[in-house]
Motif scaffolding. Structure first.
Motif, mmCIF file in Angstrom:
data_model
loop_
_atom_site.group_PDB
_atom_site.id
_atom_site.type_symbol
_atom_site.label_atom_id
_atom_site.label_comp_id
_atom_site.label_asym_id
_atom_site.label_seq_id
_atom_site.Cartn_x
_atom_site.Cartn_y
_atom_site.Cartn_z
ATOM 1 N N TYR A 153 9.066 2.713 16.644
ATOM 2 C CA TYR A 153 10.118 1.725 16.381
ATOM 3 C C TYR A 153 9.649 0.315 16.705
ATOM 4 N N ALA A 154 8.825 0.173 17.742
ATOM 5 C CA ALA A 154 8.281 -1.146 18.061
ATOM 6 C C ALA A 154 7.401 -1.653 16.927
ATOM 7 N N ALA A 155 6.600 -0.754 16.348
ATOM 8 C CA ALA A 155 5.730 -1.136 15.239
ATOM 9 C C ALA A 155 6.550 -1.502 13.999
ATOM 10 N N LEU A 156 7.597 -0.721 13.721
ATOM 11 C CA LEU A 156 8.473 -1.024 12.585
ATOM 12 C C LEU A 156 9.116 -2.394 12.751
ATOM 13 N N SER A 157 9.578 -2.679 13.956
ATOM 14 C CA SER A 157 10.222 -3.961 14.217
ATOM 15 C C SER A 157 9.245 -5.113 14.034
ATOM 16 N N ALA A 158 8.018 -4.938 14.489
ATOM 17 C CA ALA A 158 7.004 -5.985 14.343
ATOM 18 C C ALA A 158 6.675 -6.234 12.872
ATOM 19 N N THR A 159 6.588 -5.162 12.094
ATOM 20 C CA THR A 159 6.327 -5.305 10.657
ATOM 21 C C THR A 159 7.476 -6.031 9.973
ATOM 22 N N ALA A 160 8.705 -5.646 10.333
ATOM 23 C CA ALA A 160 9.874 -6.326 9.772
ATOM 24 C C ALA A 160 9.861 -7.807 10.143
ATOM 25 N N PHE A 209 13.338 -1.597 3.520
ATOM 26 C CA PHE A 209 12.883 -0.716 4.586
ATOM 27 C C PHE A 209 11.358 -0.764 4.700
ATOM 28 N N VAL A 210 10.886 -0.703 5.929
ATOM 29 C CA VAL A 210 9.453 -0.580 6.180
ATOM 30 C C VAL A 210 9.188 0.755 6.859
ATOM 31 N N SER A 211 7.923 1.134 6.935
ATOM 32 C CA SER A 211 7.553 2.400 7.570
ATOM 33 C C SER A 211 6.414 2.158 8.561
ATOM 34 N N ALA A 212 6.156 3.176 9.360
ATOM 35 C CA ALA A 212 5.045 3.101 10.308
ATOM 36 C C ALA A 212 3.700 3.069 9.608
#
Length: 437
Positions: A328-335, A408-411
């Motif tokens: 979830y941290a990675a998804l948030s950073a990508t977003a 939406f983004v993904s890991a």
């Protein structure tokens, strides 16, 4: 609108239109809102889609949310393949459905869960249960919130804030819509008025935890808690629809954004998308005493041949187990990265816009100022979005083909995928500017 050559997608679309209404099995896929030929996808892996003409696209819809880890994740595929080798459907209880139910209960405030096969089935069943539990008939929903194609929930607002609704689409009887009240989202006064007039008849109020079907429109601070308390004060049930936000917005879903912090809980919740790991699976759950009214414990009937299917529950369980806090941290950073680049590109091009977010999901409104309800969402420049969409598609980025959908983004969105998105944005922003001029 030049674009990449898509003769195979075009031919398939023409064939599909002769055997399927509109050529698609869900309306938004037809590209009606943006024009052009829908892409028929042949395969997907990681953050990328490949169409039948061989073109690759960075995927920013992720199957409308479920592909949290990316497409064809090797550990999810391994679990699915092992499950398929044991058989695809038994019509009996299985261990994976117990394990997945335990995982959902551990992440959310629900005490018991019942599996179904679609989000529509989940909301339909939750409303039936609420009516059976309360002995009342009236349902409150909000304009712009989508809860599947249940007759009672495909309703349009009546002539006043606290009036009963009218059918919102042909095929819905007035009798079905007539027990639904449709209110403006984020409007506490309208909610108060509706309960003042109809309170002893209201079985439940249903809302998306954070609406994502008119674009992402977050609840105003304290709004969901206000809804929960208002329902409690009048003996109605509060249903939080997390088919989209569940295990997508945060590890705990949309509830993790406010309820977990503010200390309120829904009476019932619905789930779908991520919890199915890309398979047709959904669920509804809630307080043990409410869920205890379901058959075979209680008199409210609900059943389904494929409910708790072992392949779907295995895929969902594997997905949730792999969806760690680090993911979830990675998804948030990508977003964060993509949102920042969208804002920069549209600002540089002079395109009015507002970006709104719920955890790891977000959307872009092509208008000035924040959006707080469906009326506001409806004022955006859809022609500018269509131009922006096609410019992104031409550059190899697949956005939702509607201005009223979430991104939406993904890991699996790695540096290459994100760089492709960022490279496409300035040209797309210029296309939007030209379309809105």
């Amino acid at each position: 609108m030049t674009g990449r050559a898509t003769p195979r997608s075009g031919a398939l679309f023409e064939r599909a239109q002769s055997v399927t209404p509109g050529g698609v099995n869900s309306p938004v896929r037809a590209f009606s809102a943006v024009g052009g030929t829908p892409r028929f996808i042949r395969s997907a892996r990681g953050a990328w889609l490949t169409d039948v003409d061989g073109h690759e696209y960075v995927d920013l819809i992720c199957s409308w949310g479920p592909m949290l880890l990316g497409h064809a994740h090797p550990e999810v595929l391994e679990a699915i393949n092992e499950a398929v080798a044991r058989g695809t459907s038994y019509g009996t209880p299985t261990e994976p459905e117990v394990l997945l139910a335990e995982e959902i209960v551990a992440r959310t405030p629900v005490e018991k869960v019942r599996f179904v096969s679609s989000g529509t089935e989940a909301t339909m069943s939750a409303i039936r249960l609420a009516r059976g539990f309360t002995g009342r008939d009236v349902v409150i929903k909000f304009a712009g919130c989508y809860h599947g194609h249940v007759d009672a929930l495909l309703a349009s607002a009546g002539s006043g804030l606290a009036t009963l609704a009218v059918p919102g689409t042909p095929g819905v009887p007035a009798s079905a819509a007539g027990e639904t009240i449709v209110l403006p989202y984020n409007d506490r006064a309208a909610v108060t008025a509706a309960f003042a007039e109809h309170g002893d008849r209201i079985a439940c109020l249903i809302t998306e935890a954070t609406p994502g079907n008119m674009g992402v429109v977050p609840p105003e601070p304290g709004f969901n808690g206000f809804l929960a308390q208002t329902c409690r004060d009048h003996g109605a049930l509060f249903i939080s629809d997390e088919v989209m936000t569940g295990f997508r917005a945060t590890r705990e879903g949309g509830w993790g954004l406010d309820g977990a912090v503010e200390g309120w809980t829904p009476d019932l919740m619905t789930f779908g998308k991520v919890m199915g790991g890309g398979f047709p699976a959904a669920a509804f759950g809630g307080r043990a005493d409410v869920m205890g009214r379901l058959a075979p414990e209680g008199p409210v009937y609900q059943a389904g041949t494929l409910s708790g299917n072992p392949i779907a529950t295995t895929a969902g369980l594997a997905t949730l187990r792999l969806a760690t806090p680090e993911v979830y941290a990675a998804l948030s950073a990508t977003a964060d990265t993509i949102i920042g680049a969208v804002v920069d590109a549209l600002t540089a091009a002079g395109v009015p816009h507002a970006v709104q977010r719920a955890g790891t999901m977000f959307s872009v409104f092509f208008r000035d100022g924040a959006v707080s309800d469906f009326a506001g969402a409806s004022t955006q420049d859809t022609a500018a979005f269509a131009a922006f969409f096609h410019a992104m598609l031409d550059a190899g980025v697949y956005l939702p083909p509607s201005a009223f959908e979430s991104w939406f983004v993904s890991a699996a969105h790695d540096e290459r995928a994100v760089a492709t998105v960022l490279d496409a944005l300035p040209i797309a922003a210029q296309a939007a500017a030209k379309a809105s001029a």
